[in-house]
Write a protein that holds these residues in place. Structure first.
Motif, PDB file in Angstrom:
ATOM      1  N   LYS A 273       0.836  -1.205   0.000  1.00 34.02           N
ATOM      2  CA  LYS A 273       0.000   0.000   0.000  1.00 34.02           C
ATOM      3  C   LYS A 273       0.875   1.261   0.000  1.00 34.02           C
ATOM      4  O   LYS A 273       0.705   2.142  -0.835  1.00 34.02           O
ATOM      5  CB  LYS A 273      -0.897  -0.010   1.247  1.00 34.02           C
ATOM      6  CG  LYS A 273      -1.555   1.337   1.563  1.00 34.02           C
ATOM      7  CD  LYS A 273      -2.527   1.246   2.726  1.00 34.02           C
ATOM      8  CE  LYS A 273      -1.961   1.576   4.074  1.00 34.02           C
ATOM      9  NZ  LYS A 273      -1.674   2.988   4.335  1.00 34.02           N
ATOM     10  N   ASN A 274       1.798   1.322   0.935  1.00 34.71           N
ATOM     11  CA  ASN A 274       2.526   2.580   1.105  1.00 34.71           C
ATOM     12  C   ASN A 274       3.615   2.806   0.059  1.00 34.71           C
ATOM     13  O   ASN A 274       4.167   3.904  -0.035  1.00 34.71           O
ATOM     14  CB  ASN A 274       3.086   2.678   2.532  1.00 34.71           C
ATOM     15  CG  ASN A 274       1.955   2.873   3.537  1.00 34.71           C
ATOM     16  OD1 ASN A 274       0.821   3.184   3.151  1.00 34.71           O
ATOM     17  ND2 ASN A 274       2.236   2.675   4.809  1.00 34.71           N
TER      18      ASN A 274
ATOM     19  N   ASP B 187       2.712  20.471   8.834  1.00 38.70           N
ATOM     20  CA  ASP B 187       3.605  21.637   8.803  1.00 38.70           C
ATOM     21  C   ASP B 187       4.880  21.404   7.992  1.00 38.70           C
ATOM     22  O   ASP B 187       5.362  22.322   7.329  1.00 38.70           O
ATOM     23  CB  ASP B 187       3.939  22.109  10.224  1.00 38.70           C
ATOM     24  CG  ASP B 187       4.392  20.979  11.128  1.00 38.70           C
ATOM     25  OD1 ASP B 187       3.989  19.826  10.887  1.00 38.70           O
ATOM     26  OD2 ASP B 187       5.155  21.235  12.067  1.00 38.70           O
ATOM     27  N   VAL B 188       5.432  20.189   7.998  1.00 38.76           N
ATOM     28  CA  VAL B 188       6.688  20.015   7.249  1.00 38.76           C
ATOM     29  C   VAL B 188       6.450  20.100   5.735  1.00 38.76           C
ATOM     30  O   VAL B 188       7.319  20.558   4.997  1.00 38.76           O
ATOM     31  CB  VAL B 188       7.462  18.723   7.610  1.00 38.76           C
ATOM     32  CG1 VAL B 188       7.729  18.599   9.097  1.00 38.76           C
ATOM     33  CG2 VAL B 188       6.804  17.480   7.085  1.00 38.76           C
TER      34      VAL B 188
ATOM     35  N   SER C  81       9.745  12.718   7.971  1.00 38.23           N
ATOM     36  CA  SER C  81       8.372  12.345   7.610  1.00 38.23           C
ATOM     37  C   SER C  81       8.396  11.531   6.326  1.00 38.23           C
ATOM     38  O   SER C  81       9.023  11.924   5.334  1.00 38.23           O
ATOM     39  CB  SER C  81       7.540  13.618   7.411  1.00 38.23           C
ATOM     40  OG  SER C  81       6.344  13.312   6.723  1.00 38.23           O
ATOM     41  N   VAL C  82       7.662  10.409   6.322  1.00 39.67           N
ATOM     42  CA  VAL C  82       7.656   9.524   5.158  1.00 39.67           C
ATOM     43  C   VAL C  82       6.939  10.209   3.983  1.00 39.67           C
ATOM     44  O   VAL C  82       7.530  10.453   2.931  1.00 39.67           O
ATOM     45  CB  VAL C  82       6.986   8.166   5.498  1.00 39.67           C
ATOM     46  CG1 VAL C  82       6.929   7.273   4.262  1.00 39.67           C
ATOM     47  CG2 VAL C  82       7.727   7.472   6.631  1.00 39.67           C
ATOM     48  N   THR C  83       5.654  10.534   4.178  1.00 37.82           N
ATOM     49  CA  THR C  83       4.935  11.149   3.055  1.00 37.82           C
ATOM     50  C   THR C  83       5.463  12.570   2.798  1.00 37.82           C
ATOM     51  O   THR C  83       5.382  13.052   1.672  1.00 37.82           O
ATOM     52  CB  THR C  83       3.405  11.176   3.294  1.00 37.82           C
ATOM     53  OG1 THR C  83       3.147  11.630   4.610  1.00 37.82           O
ATOM     54  CG2 THR C  83       2.790   9.804   3.103  1.00 37.82           C
TER      55      THR C  83
ATOM     56  N   ASP D 232       3.830   0.793  12.366  1.00 38.20           N
ATOM     57  CA  ASP D 232       2.666   0.097  11.810  1.00 38.20           C
ATOM     58  C   ASP D 232       2.572  -1.362  12.278  1.00 38.20           C
ATOM     59  O   ASP D 232       1.554  -2.013  12.052  1.00 38.20           O
ATOM     60  CB  ASP D 232       2.701   0.136  10.268  1.00 38.20           C
ATOM     61  CG  ASP D 232       2.442   1.540   9.737  1.00 38.20           C
ATOM     62  OD1 ASP D 232       1.948   2.386  10.496  1.00 38.20           O
ATOM     63  OD2 ASP D 232       2.752   1.786   8.558  1.00 38.20           O
TER      64      ASP D 232
ATOM     65  N   VAL E 273       6.592   7.241  17.539  1.00 34.51           N
ATOM     66  CA  VAL E 273       6.292   7.978  16.297  1.00 34.51           C
ATOM     67  C   VAL E 273       4.969   8.748  16.401  1.00 34.51           C
ATOM     68  O   VAL E 273       4.891   9.922  16.040  1.00 34.51           O
ATOM     69  CB  VAL E 273       6.274   7.029  15.081  1.00 34.51           C
ATOM     70  CG1 VAL E 273       5.980   7.792  13.796  1.00 34.51           C
ATOM     71  CG2 VAL E 273       7.599   6.281  14.964  1.00 34.51           C
TER      72      VAL E 273
ATOM     73  N   ARG F 209      -4.137  -0.670  11.207  1.00 34.87           N
ATOM     74  CA  ARG F 209      -3.207  -1.610  11.852  1.00 34.87           C
ATOM     75  C   ARG F 209      -3.762  -2.172  13.154  1.00 34.87           C
ATOM     76  O   ARG F 209      -3.543  -3.341  13.470  1.00 34.87           O
ATOM     77  CB  ARG F 209      -1.860  -0.931  12.087  1.00 34.87           C
ATOM     78  CG  ARG F 209      -1.267  -0.234  10.867  1.00 34.87           C
ATOM     79  CD  ARG F 209      -1.147  -1.132   9.663  1.00 34.87           C
ATOM     80  NE  ARG F 209      -0.631  -0.402   8.491  1.00 34.87           N
ATOM     81  CZ  ARG F 209      -0.516  -0.925   7.292  1.00 34.87           C
ATOM     82  NH1 ARG F 209      -0.887  -2.173   7.051  1.00 34.87           N
ATOM     83  NH2 ARG F 209      -0.044  -0.215   6.282  1.00 34.87           N
TER      84      ARG F 209
HETATM   85  N1  EPU Z   1       4.650  14.957  11.489  1.00 37.94           N
HETATM   86  C1  EPU Z   1       4.592  16.279  11.838  1.00 37.94           C
HETATM   87  N2  EPU Z   1       4.396  17.207  10.851  1.00 37.94           N
HETATM   88  C2  EPU Z   1       4.234  16.848   9.559  1.00 37.94           C
HETATM   89  C3  EPU Z   1       4.311  15.492   9.191  1.00 37.94           C
HETATM   90  C4  EPU Z   1       4.522  14.558  10.194  1.00 37.94           C
HETATM   91  O1  EPU Z   1       4.707  16.634  13.016  1.00 37.94           O
HETATM   92  O2  EPU Z   1       4.046  17.744   8.719  1.00 37.94           O
HETATM   93  C5  EPU Z   1       4.859  13.941  12.540  1.00 37.94           C
HETATM   94  C6  EPU Z   1       3.695  12.968  12.655  1.00 37.94           C
HETATM   95  O3  EPU Z   1       2.645  13.504  13.427  1.00 37.94           O
HETATM   96  C7  EPU Z   1       4.369  11.781  13.308  1.00 37.94           C
HETATM   97  C8  EPU Z   1       5.779  11.810  12.670  1.00 37.94           C
HETATM   98  O4  EPU Z   1       5.951  13.126  12.165  1.00 37.94           O
HETATM   99  O5  EPU Z   1       4.479  11.975  14.683  1.00 37.94           O
HETATM  100  C9  EPU Z   1       6.019  10.834  11.546  1.00 37.94           C
HETATM  101  O6  EPU Z   1       4.928  10.862  10.635  1.00 37.94           O
HETATM  102  P1  EPU Z   1       5.106  10.646   9.070  1.00 37.94           P
HETATM  103  O7  EPU Z   1       4.863  11.930   8.385  1.00 37.94           O
HETATM  104  O8  EPU Z   1       6.379   9.933   8.788  1.00 37.94           O
HETATM  105  O9  EPU Z   1       3.886   9.675   8.766  1.00 37.94           O
HETATM  106  P2  EPU Z   1       3.034   9.681   7.439  1.00 37.94           P
HETATM  107  O10 EPU Z   1       3.905  10.000   6.316  1.00 37.94           O
HETATM  108  O11 EPU Z   1       1.802  10.465   7.655  1.00 37.94           O
HETATM  109  C10 EPU Z   1       3.451   7.187   6.785  1.00 37.94           C
HETATM  110  C11 EPU Z   1       2.604   5.988   6.536  1.00 37.94           C
HETATM  111  C12 EPU Z   1       1.997   5.540   7.856  1.00 37.94           C
HETATM  112  C13 EPU Z   1       3.138   5.200   8.810  1.00 37.94           C
HETATM  113  C14 EPU Z   1       4.062   6.405   8.974  1.00 37.94           C
HETATM  114  C15 EPU Z   1       5.288   6.123   9.795  1.00 37.94           C
HETATM  115  C16 EPU Z   1       1.783   6.273   4.289  1.00 37.94           C
HETATM  116  C17 EPU Z   1       0.654   6.574   3.389  1.00 37.94           C
HETATM  117  N3  EPU Z   1       1.546   6.328   5.593  1.00 37.94           N
HETATM  118  O12 EPU Z   1       2.594   8.167   7.359  1.00 37.94           O
HETATM  119  O13 EPU Z   1       1.249   4.371   7.580  1.00 37.94           O
HETATM  120  O14 EPU Z   1       2.611   4.857  10.073  1.00 37.94           O
HETATM  121  O15 EPU Z   1       4.500   6.847   7.684  1.00 37.94           O
HETATM  122  O16 EPU Z   1       6.016   5.076   9.262  1.00 37.94           O
HETATM  123  O17 EPU Z   1       2.874   5.959   3.826  1.00 37.94           O
HETATM  124  C18 EPU Z   1      -0.564   2.899   7.733  1.00 37.94           C
HETATM  125  O18 EPU Z   1      -0.172   2.429   6.649  1.00 37.94           O
HETATM  126  O19 EPU Z   1      -1.456   2.352   8.436  1.00 37.94           O
HETATM  127  C19 EPU Z   1       0.054   4.132   8.218  1.00 37.94           C
HETATM  128  C20 EPU Z   1      -0.471   4.873   9.186  1.00 37.94           C
END
Ligand code: EPU
Length: 418
Positions: free
Chosen positions: A22-23, A117-118, A159-161, A306, A328, A373
């Motif tokens: 998925k991701n 915010d990022v 941040s991943v996304t 996850d 996280v 999850r």
């Molecule tokens: N964060 C911020 N500001 C931002 C972005 C993130 O403070 O602008 C914080 C988040 O709140 C969190 C941390 O940074 O505390 C890390 O979040 P990240 O941005 O890495 O998560 P994401 O990109 O929103 C992806 C996966 C998630 C997975 C996380 C961590 C996708 C579509 N989603 O989310 O997957 O848990 O990375 O590995 O790739 C899932 O598949 O069920 C899922 C939640």
């Protein structure tokens, strides 16, 4: 509303294959916005890219619907965007391509505050202007009147996304972008390799510093398809099932290099498995005694957040006291109260830490899936429990796992979708 009825206590045997990730698939789908149509760059970019092994799950369906509705006005469909977090992924590409984009704060799993915010800081550094809607302060309008330009940008939080979105934006920007403190998750390299195979110039994906040569608005020309790799979170979840209930169970398409810390912990709790090429095999784990262990979630190559909920279920069956530390997200232990209603003994110390006292006998109950999850964690708990469980709100589970009931039944589980 569909739900799962699950009877617990049965051994799992035979073969199960891990489906497409998925991701990894979601950012690649979103990247279609960076491509010109075969006949020219007008508006026909939709459905231009081919993805093999695309998981047929609710989130990939939502992404396709979102992209289908997106036009040169840059308006992301609000109803769809509120259903999943990954709806933020096409935003940067739309901004770079159309010069403007509007979207709501993305929805998705309720596992913490999840700000954006990022992303906003990154687009601002590249020359964009953000306005919040006067009526709805969580709706955004971003414009780039002068176009976007390459920058040297450091993520204050990895941040991943965020990393994926800024890579995609930078591909169409003017000049070179350097992203620092980027995440190392394998999904970043899958995206970069796919874009590079289609003409982008992205170096360093899979390291903390990524360099992207911008194309000054020139769209990519599609030539190379993407094959979604096996889903590493589904892989870890099946491995947990194998450790709890496996009897000659073979999990096919298992990429061990993508789950290093997870596998180290699985060994640490005393699970016995064999890796044979890309198969993970559990010979006789059914009801075997496991040992307590501490788990800290971290970015890759650490233990994936996850897999935290499914692993907590495993730890309820381990002898001794385990600590789970979720670093996280700040709202990802809420499912624990339901596990305790099934009979586990878990103390929630604060929003980030839980202590598990095991082993505990679990009993079937009715639960509601709070997110993808934790929903899968409830399926695992129900499969090891005595009696019958009902899991409601299974849309959340279908968002991330394709036909999970059917596939688990094929290895001996008793799950009915009603
Ligand atoms: N964060 C911020 N500001 C931002 C972005 C993130 O403070 O602008 C914080 C988040 O709140 C969190 C941390 O940074 O505390 C890390 O979040 P990240 O941005 O890495 O998560 P994401 O990109 O929103 C992806 C996966 C998630 C997975 C996380 C961590 C996708 C579509 N989603 O989310 O997957 O848990 O990375 O590995 O790739 C899932 O598949 O069920 C899922 C939640």
């Amino acid at each position: 509303m569909a739900k799962f009825l699950i009877k617990g206590g049965r051994a799992l045997e035979g073969e199960i294959k891990i489906n497409g990730s998925k991701n990894a698939a979601l950012p690649v789908l979103a990247s279609s916005i960076l491509f010109s149509a075969l006949g020219g760059p007008a508006s026909g970019w939709k459905n231009i890219i081919e993805i093999e092994n695309l998981p047929n799950i609710e989130d990939t369906k939502r992404m396709k619907e979102l992209l289908d509705k997106l036009d040169a006005d840059g308006k992301i469909d609000y109803e769809i965007a509120k259903k999943f977090r990954a709806s933020i992924l096409p935003v940067g590409g739309a901004l770079a391509r159309f010069g403007k984009v509007s979207f709501p704060h993305p929805g998705g799993c309720v596992i913490g505050e999840r700000p954006i915010d990022v992303f906003l800081d990154g687009w601002k550094a590249m020359g964009a202007k953000t306005k919040l809607s006067e009526n709805v302060p969580t709706d955004y309008v971003i414009t780039a009147p002068e176009g976007l330009f390459g920058v040297d940008y450091t993520f204050k939080i990895p941040s991943v996304t965020g990393t994926e979105a800024l890579i995609m934006t930078a591909v169409l920007a003017r000049g070179t972008t350097i992203l620092r403190n980027a995440v190392l998750e394998p999904e970043i390299k899958y995206l970069a390799d796919f874009l590079n195979a289609n003409g982008a110039k992205i170096a360093g994906a899979g390291t903390t510093t990524i360099k992207i040569e911008g194309r000054s608005g020139e769209l990519l020309k599609y030539s190379a398809r993407f094959t979604a790799p096996p889903d590493r979170i589904e892989a870890g979840s099946f491995a947990i099932l194998g450790a709890l209930l496996g009897k000659n169970l073979r999990i096919k398409n298992f990429v061990a290099e993508e789950l290093p810390t997870f596998l180290a912990l699985l060994s640490n709790v005393g699970a016995e498995y064999i890796i044979e090429n890309k198969d993970l095999i559990f010979i006789n784990s059914y009801k075997k005694t496991l040992r307590a262990s501490n788990v800290i979630t971290k970015e890759f190559p650490g233990f994936p957040t996850d897999l935290q909920a499914p692993f907590t279920v495993l730890l309820t069956q381990a002898d001794g006291q385990s600590l789970v530390h979720e670093t996280v997200f700040e709202g990802r232990l809420n499912y624990i109260q339901d596990l305790n209603k099934m009979g586990s003994r878990i103390t929630l110390c604060d929003p980030h830490r839980a202590i598990i006292y095991g082993p505990a006998k679990l009993f079937g109950r009715t639960m509601e899936s709070p997110d993808i999850r934790a929903g899968l964690a409830f399926i695992i708990a129900a499969l090891i429990a005595e009696g019958e469980s009902t899991i409601e709100n299974i849309y959340q589970i279908d968002r991330g796992y394709e036909n999970i009931d059917y596939r688990l039944c094929s290895i001996g589980a008793d799950i009915k979708r009603v």
